[in-house]
Write an enzyme that holds these catalytic residues in place. Structure first.
Site, PDB file in Angstrom:
ATOM      1  CG  ASP A 132      38.719  30.379  42.750  1.00  0.00           C
ATOM      2  OD1 ASP A 132      37.568  30.988  42.643  1.00  0.00           O
ATOM      3  OD2 ASP A 132      39.691  30.733  43.025  1.00  0.00           O
TER       4      ASP A 132
ATOM      5  CG  ASP B 130      40.535  36.248  41.172  1.00  0.00           C
ATOM      6  OD1 ASP B 130      41.022  36.720  40.238  1.00  0.00           O
ATOM      7  OD2 ASP B 130      39.345  36.733  41.744  1.00  0.00           O
TER       8      ASP B 130
ATOM      9  NE  ARG C 156      34.206  45.464  46.138  1.00  0.00           N
ATOM     10  CZ  ARG C 156      33.242  45.260  45.313  1.00  0.00           C
ATOM     11  NH1 ARG C 156      33.656  44.707  44.384  1.00  0.00           N
ATOM     12  NH2 ARG C 156      32.398  46.108  45.366  1.00  0.00           N
TER      13      ARG C 156
ATOM     14  CB  SER D 252      36.023  38.986  41.246  1.00  0.00           C
ATOM     15  OG  SER D 252      36.387  40.280  40.534  1.00  0.00           O
TER      16      SER D 252
END
Length: 253
Positions: free
Chosen positions: A10, A12, A65, A140
């Protein structure tokens, strides 16, 4: 000799020190609208401010998001129309709330580049020296340019980010679609790959698709986050990528 051929990481919170910035952006998008939602009758009154630690980790962290906004609003009992992807930043639809978060995050990026954690570059070098193919994964759309800005993109054989997810219609975590796309591009089976995630949703995705080793990463050193990662299916919880290198190298066939 390690039984694994690849490591999927991953972005972030694992590679980039960006999780806190995402949490602050969600807080900015959310807190200022609580009273407005209560007044409009779309949400209950008297709600506490967004918890940038607990509520970011669960239910927001690791999700696209829109999915994060849907999960957060549902958890708070706020009912909004879904809207559509063209909605400007605001509070009238779920898409507008997601756009409000995106605007806050983009503005925060203007204050300076996001850095990698100190051990990331040597850890990636060590994994590649072991013969591991490496993939970076993120929901993202900012991930690829941020990895390029941090000058670690060349250390990955594959990058799968939110833009890729949009192009080929990949579902967000806890659905394993992003990770499956990464191993597909790496040309390995999930069982032959280790994956590293700091979010409960990401860990759940890895276990759901039976990755050979699902590593939960907890940089906080606390017990609650580690326990949550184990509860969602992490085979092991480690503090940093240096420990990941040693664990992958020492895994038994």
């Amino acid at each position: 000799m390690s039984p694994f051929r690849a490591v999927v990481l991953d972005t972030d919170g694992v590679l980039l020190d960006s999780a806190a910035l995402h949490a602050v952006a969600w807080k900015s998008a959310f807190d200022g609208r609580l009273d407005a939602w209560a007044t409009a009758g779309t949400g209950p009154p008297g709600q506490l401010p967004f918890d940038a630690e607990r509520e970011y980790r669960e239910p927001v962290d690791g999700r696209p998001r829109l999915d994060g906004a849907l999960a957060l609003l549902a958890a708070r009992g706020v009912e909004l129309p879904r809207g559509n992807a063209t909605d400007p930043p605001g509070c009238g639809t779920v898409w507008a709330v997601a756009a409000r978060k995106e605007h806050a995050f983009t503005e925060a990026l203007k204050d300076g580049a996001i850095e990698t954690f100190d051990e990331v570059r040597p850890a990636l070098g060590a994994l590649r020296a072991q013969g591991m193919r490496c993939a970076a994964v993120s929901a993202s759309r900012h991930a690829r340019p941020l990895l390029e800005s941090a000058r670690i993109a060349p250390l990955f054989d594959v990058l799968v980010d939110g833009s890729d997810a949009d192009q080929v219609n990949l579902a967000g975590k806890p659905d394993p679609a992003l990770f499956l796309e990464a191993v597909r591009r790496l040309r390995v089976d999930p069982v032959d790959a280790a994956m590293v995630e700091d979010s409960p949703a990401g860990v759940e995705a890895g276990r759901r698709e039976h990755f050979g080793l699902v590593i939960g990463l907890d940089r906080t050193g606390g017990t609650s986050a580690a326990a949550n990662l184990r509860a969602r299916g992490a085979h092991v919880v480690l503090p940093d990528l240096t420990a990941v290198v040693d664990t992958v190298a020492g895994a038994q066939p």
